[in-house]
Design an enzyme around this catalytic site. Structure first.
Site, PDB file in Angstrom:
ATOM      1  N   GLU A 123      20.244  -0.403   1.801  1.00 30.44           N
ATOM      2  CA  GLU A 123      20.094   0.876   2.520  1.00 30.44           C
ATOM      3  C   GLU A 123      21.315   1.149   3.401  1.00 30.44           C
ATOM      4  O   GLU A 123      21.233   1.915   4.362  1.00 30.44           O
ATOM      5  CB  GLU A 123      18.808   0.882   3.375  1.00 30.44           C
ATOM      6  CG  GLU A 123      17.511   0.640   2.626  1.00 30.44           C
ATOM      7  CD  GLU A 123      17.102   1.761   1.663  1.00 30.44           C
ATOM      8  OE1 GLU A 123      17.839   2.759   1.564  1.00 30.44           O
ATOM      9  OE2 GLU A 123      16.066   1.611   1.006  1.00 30.44           O
ATOM     10  N   HIS A 148       8.428  -1.543   6.370  1.00 32.29           N
ATOM     11  CA  HIS A 148       7.388  -0.956   5.511  1.00 32.29           C
ATOM     12  C   HIS A 148       6.027  -1.055   6.217  1.00 32.29           C
ATOM     13  O   HIS A 148       5.268  -1.996   5.969  1.00 32.29           O
ATOM     14  CB  HIS A 148       7.340  -1.702   4.173  1.00 32.29           C
ATOM     15  CG  HIS A 148       8.585  -1.551   3.339  1.00 32.29           C
ATOM     16  ND1 HIS A 148       8.739  -2.151   2.103  1.00 32.29           N
ATOM     17  CD2 HIS A 148       9.735  -0.850   3.553  1.00 32.29           C
ATOM     18  CE1 HIS A 148       9.935  -1.837   1.607  1.00 32.29           C
ATOM     19  NE2 HIS A 148      10.557  -1.057   2.468  1.00 32.29           N
ATOM     20  N   HIS A 218       7.096   5.008   1.347  1.00 28.00           N
ATOM     21  CA  HIS A 218       8.044   3.884   1.447  1.00 28.00           C
ATOM     22  C   HIS A 218       8.028   3.181   2.813  1.00 28.00           C
ATOM     23  O   HIS A 218       7.785   1.978   2.875  1.00 28.00           O
ATOM     24  CB  HIS A 218       9.454   4.371   1.097  1.00 28.00           C
ATOM     25  CG  HIS A 218      10.484   3.297   1.089  1.00 28.00           C
ATOM     26  ND1 HIS A 218      11.534   3.257   0.209  1.00 28.00           N
ATOM     27  CD2 HIS A 218      10.641   2.190   1.862  1.00 28.00           C
ATOM     28  CE1 HIS A 218      12.272   2.181   0.439  1.00 28.00           C
ATOM     29  NE2 HIS A 218      11.750   1.518   1.442  1.00 28.00           N
TER      30      HIS A 218
HETATM   31  P1  13P Z   1      17.270  -4.806   1.269  1.00 27.52           P
HETATM   32  O1  13P Z   1      16.760  -6.192   0.974  1.00 27.52           O
HETATM   33  O2  13P Z   1      18.419  -4.432   0.377  1.00 27.52           O
HETATM   34  O3  13P Z   1      17.563  -4.620   2.721  1.00 27.52           O
HETATM   35  O4  13P Z   1      16.117  -3.777   0.852  1.00 27.52           O
HETATM   36  C1  13P Z   1      14.876  -3.787   1.471  1.00 27.52           C
HETATM   37  C2  13P Z   1      14.269  -2.440   1.566  1.00 27.52           C
HETATM   38  O5  13P Z   1      13.321  -2.287   2.301  1.00 27.52           O
HETATM   39  C3  13P Z   1      14.818  -1.310   0.768  1.00 27.52           C
HETATM   40  O6  13P Z   1      14.282  -0.098   1.157  1.00 27.52           O
HETATM   41 ZN    ZN Z   2      12.428  -0.233   2.262  1.00 29.04          ZN
END
Ligand code: 13P
Ligand code: ZN
Length: 272
Positions: A123, A148, A218
């Site tokens: 991200e 999340h 998400h």
């Molecule tokens: P990363 O492991 O690349 O940080 O991704 C986790 C995530 O939550 C993507 O939205």
């Molecule tokens: Zn994420």
């Protein structure tokens, strides 16, 4: 890859706070597998000019961030797990420094190699976009936190709540704390592919008037001066959503605070 040993006391303290927050995310059940990421702007704290040398690997960026020229960040490694970052922060974060044009960065490890990989979070476009927006606005937020949150994601699975006005009314009326400590509410970001420039662009729009952006189906992005403050913002929102679902699953419609009660709380919010 080269390791930069973090000597500076303020940066070490920040790393400790990142680890503390990572532990909270894991305990809350918001960090399944590698879910979530965090970046902290440490420019001005470390001796950044001498921290990186030409020997450090350099990576080109697809987007230019001129306002981040020369800035230094601690950022979580893609694929790293929050439960691991909590225990071994140095192994799960990287140090990056943007070049003068802000279209590339040098990278260094903060500890031993992480077996899951050694690139910043996927991200990165959203993190850098947000830090650039903060730099342009002269904001005091140094931390960008993504996680999340189950209850918040669940809300965005209900069509009726994929609407900023409705969402914020729900947050504010479920719990007085939310009206006081998250008075701007959240900005809603319609679903877009994770890691994309599109979702980064939409998040910037959502954060123009809010400290938290809620990504449909998400998770959330929060900005705050420090990691703990970013966590608190998200935690308060999660509490409101939880109360809503708890009342609903008991078979009742939540009453919510009245408009009059909200008005008084909003006035209180100005005092904090
Ligand atoms: P990363 O492991 O690349 O940080 O991704 C986790 C995530 O939550 C993507 O939205
Ligand atoms: Zn994420």
């Amino acid at each position: 890859m080269k390791v930069i040993k973090i000597q500076n006391r303020a940066v070490r303290k920040l790393l400790k706070e990142m680890a503390e927050v990572a532990g909270f995310l894991w305990q809350r059940g918001w960090a399944e597998r590698n879910a979530g990421n965090i970046s902290v702007n440490i420019t001005g704290l470390a001796d950044e000019k001498n921290l990186f040398t030409e020997d450090h690997p350099f990576f080109k960026l697809e987007t230019e961030y001129p306002d981040l020229s020369g800035k230094v960040f601690l950022i979580s490694i893609t694929g790293s797990h929050m439960r691991d970052l909590a225990r071994k922060p140095k192994r799960n974060v990287l140090l990056i420094r943007l070049n003068e044009k802000g279209n590339g960065y040098w990278m260094a490890l903060a500890g031993k190699d992480n077996p899951t990989g050694t690139s910043p979070t996927s991200e990165l476009p959203t993190h850098l976009g947000i830090h650039q927006m903060i730099a342009q606005n002269g904001g005091n937020e140094k931390t960008v936190l993504h996680t999340h949150v189950t209850e918040l994601i669940a809300l965005t699975q209900i069509k009726e709540y994929c609407n900023e006005k409705k969402l914020n009314r729900l947050f504010w009326t479920m719990h007085p704390e939310t009206a006081i400590f998250v008075p701007d509410g959240v900005g809603f970001v319609p679903y877009s592919t994770p890691g994309s420039q599109d979702i980064a662009d939409e998040t910037l729009k959502a954060l123009e008037n809010h400290k938290v952006a809620l990504w449909e189906k998400h998770g959330v992005f929060a900005i705050a001066p420090g990691p703990l403050e970013a966590f608190d913002l998200i935690d308060i929102l999660a509490k409101s959503a939880k109360i809503f679902f708890l009342v609903r699953s008991a078979g009742y419609d939540p009453q919510g605070l009245t408009d009059e009660q909200l008005k008084i709380l909003k006035a209180l919010a100005d005092k904090f």
